[in-house]
Design an enzyme around this catalytic site. Sequence first.
Site, PDB file in Angstrom:
ATOM      1  N   SER A   7       9.831  22.102 -21.343  1.00 60.68           N
ATOM      2  CA  SER A   7       9.514  22.018 -20.169  1.00 60.68           C
ATOM      3  C   SER A   7       9.748  23.003 -19.055  1.00 60.68           C
ATOM      4  O   SER A   7       9.282  23.451 -18.051  1.00 60.68           O
ATOM      5  CB  SER A   7       9.471  20.711 -19.509  1.00 60.68           C
ATOM      6  OG  SER A   7      11.029  20.344 -19.307  1.00 60.68           O
ATOM      7  N   LYS A  22      14.768  24.807 -11.225  1.00 58.33           N
ATOM      8  CA  LYS A  22      13.394  23.927 -11.699  1.00 58.33           C
ATOM      9  C   LYS A  22      13.019  22.971 -10.694  1.00 58.33           C
ATOM     10  O   LYS A  22      13.726  22.482 -10.050  1.00 58.33           O
ATOM     11  CB  LYS A  22      13.909  23.479 -13.253  1.00 58.33           C
ATOM     12  CG  LYS A  22      13.021  22.686 -13.748  1.00 58.33           C
ATOM     13  CD  LYS A  22      13.416  22.015 -15.052  1.00 58.33           C
ATOM     14  CE  LYS A  22      12.294  21.544 -15.994  1.00 58.33           C
ATOM     15  NZ  LYS A  22      12.805  20.898 -17.277  1.00 58.33           N
ATOM     16  N   SER A  73      13.975  20.998 -23.778  1.00 54.43           N
ATOM     17  CA  SER A  73      13.414  21.890 -22.802  1.00 54.43           C
ATOM     18  C   SER A  73      14.074  22.847 -21.882  1.00 54.43           C
ATOM     19  O   SER A  73      13.680  23.508 -21.209  1.00 54.43           O
ATOM     20  CB  SER A  73      13.046  20.805 -21.446  1.00 54.43           C
ATOM     21  OG  SER A  73      11.951  20.255 -22.139  1.00 54.43           O
TER      22      SER A  73
HETATM   23  N1  GLN Z   1       9.028  18.560 -25.691  1.00 57.38           N
HETATM   24  C1  GLN Z   1       9.646  17.529 -25.474  1.00 57.38           C
HETATM   25  C2  GLN Z   1       8.754  16.575 -24.652  1.00 57.38           C
HETATM   26  O1  GLN Z   1       7.795  16.849 -24.497  1.00 57.38           O
HETATM   27  C3  GLN Z   1      11.066  17.659 -24.768  1.00 57.38           C
HETATM   28  C4  GLN Z   1      10.797  17.924 -23.087  1.00 57.38           C
HETATM   29  C5  GLN Z   1      12.113  17.950 -22.320  1.00 57.38           C
HETATM   30  O2  GLN Z   1      13.009  18.109 -23.001  1.00 57.38           O
HETATM   31  N2  GLN Z   1      11.984  17.649 -21.182  1.00 57.38           N
HETATM   32  O3  GLN Z   1       9.270  15.316 -24.323  1.00 57.38           O
END
Ligand code: GLN
Length: 484
Positions: A151, A76, A175
């Site tokens: 994400s 990532k 995420s």
């Molecule tokens: N969807 C959540 C956010 O927007 C979690 C994102 C994540 O786990 N990095 O913060």
Amino acid sequence: MHNKTIVELSADLHAKKYSSEELTRTFLARIDKFNPQLNALVTLTGEQALTSARHADAQLARGTAGPLTGIPLIQKDIFCTLGVKTTCGSKMLDNFIAPYDATTVIKLKDAGTVMLGKANMDEFAMGSSNETSFYGPVRNPWDLNAVPGGSSGGSAAVVAARLAPAATGTDTGGSIRQPAALCGITGIKPTYGRVSRYGMIAFASSLDQAGPMARSAEDCAILLGAMAGFDALDSTSVDTPVPDYRANLNNPLQGLKIGLPREYFGKGLDAQVGKVIDDAIKQYRALGAEIVDITLPNTMLSVPTYYVVAPAECSSNLSRFDGVRFGYRCTDPKDLADLYKRSRGEGFGAEVKRRIMIGTYALSAGYYDAYYLKAQQLRRLISEDFTQAFKQVDVIMGPTSPTVAFNLGEKLADPVTMYLSDIYTIAVNLAGLPGMSIPAGFVGQRPVGLQIIGNYFDEARLLNTAHKYQQVTDWHQRAPEGFK
Ligand code: GLN
């Protein structure tokens, strides 16, 4: 080759059926062919990958290879990679070449893996659909009109489309698990402190945790074994030994107590997703598990609590991007204030700015007690729910996400609807617990993920619980049409 798991590929490499170089070339060719449709990778490191592959082949020839030697994977783009662009999905870091490797990257390199490239992601890991990326959205290999989740959307899409057998992800509020669910793959978010955060670009430091994304629980067990462990460079890293995550994969599930929180099966859950999860639970019953109804009464508070804590921490973490030391700098600033304002104004996207503003507000004098302090108190109550639950059960199960993958653009205009797609994952981060998502079926052609939540440092049990299910089902082996 591209349909095989890490376990199978490793056996072939050790048996000299093909070399890591050939394997690497196969995946690089698939990336060339399919990435233009998916937009799942932002940087390719083909040359470097071939060098690492040859190195791995030499180790295989010498007989000094391990289970990950010569296995290609994708990082990532939140992990710093020495000499390679590390963007975090942001214009702010579009020109940033990391001067060192993240600890996780070093550990996976030392285990002999071959990095093929860096995966697209929501900007600074803020999002649930991969649509906040400066590099544009990633498409879901199961349906190109659908989002892959976020994400870690690029990581999930590359594994689902067989552009690599595995990828790394990070999970601050879901995420790893949510994109794994939406793309029909397996992913695990370990206990907070299990995997080093050093060199992982910080979003919300008390919640961020890295973990593997692959096609099976067994592959995740191997990868987590390589990624986990104490790191003196991360002050929140926990110094407990890393178990052999493969050792107990085949333990029988007879008598395993599975808790079903009633809050995860109520209003808001898509009925067809609910049906798939019910079937998965039946399967667990058939494997000998005992089902217990439980309650996590503060579940509804987790999204509002998270959206105070995470923005507060991000507003602090992202203050380092000021146009001075690294990252984007505006042209022709009038003075220092103008440099800060325009560099940040032009370098960050809308979602990141929204969070910085919320966080700065919540932390400001006069509001701190009302918001941040209150959120910390609620966080404690949310953790307490799990502590109570784990007195009765061994693991908790439910849907990973209330719906299957939604269409691109569908939730973009309404941040609150987008935030609610993490309703079942966020509490796990607030409590610091491990959680995983495994493929459990489909609604139409879009995958459904089953979430398994465990007690602190109980990753081995989660992997065992997932593996046994994968021994008697084949959801995790399905490949999207067009990427087979
Ligand atoms: N969807 C959540 C956010 O927007 C979690 C994102 C994540 O786990 N990095 O913060």
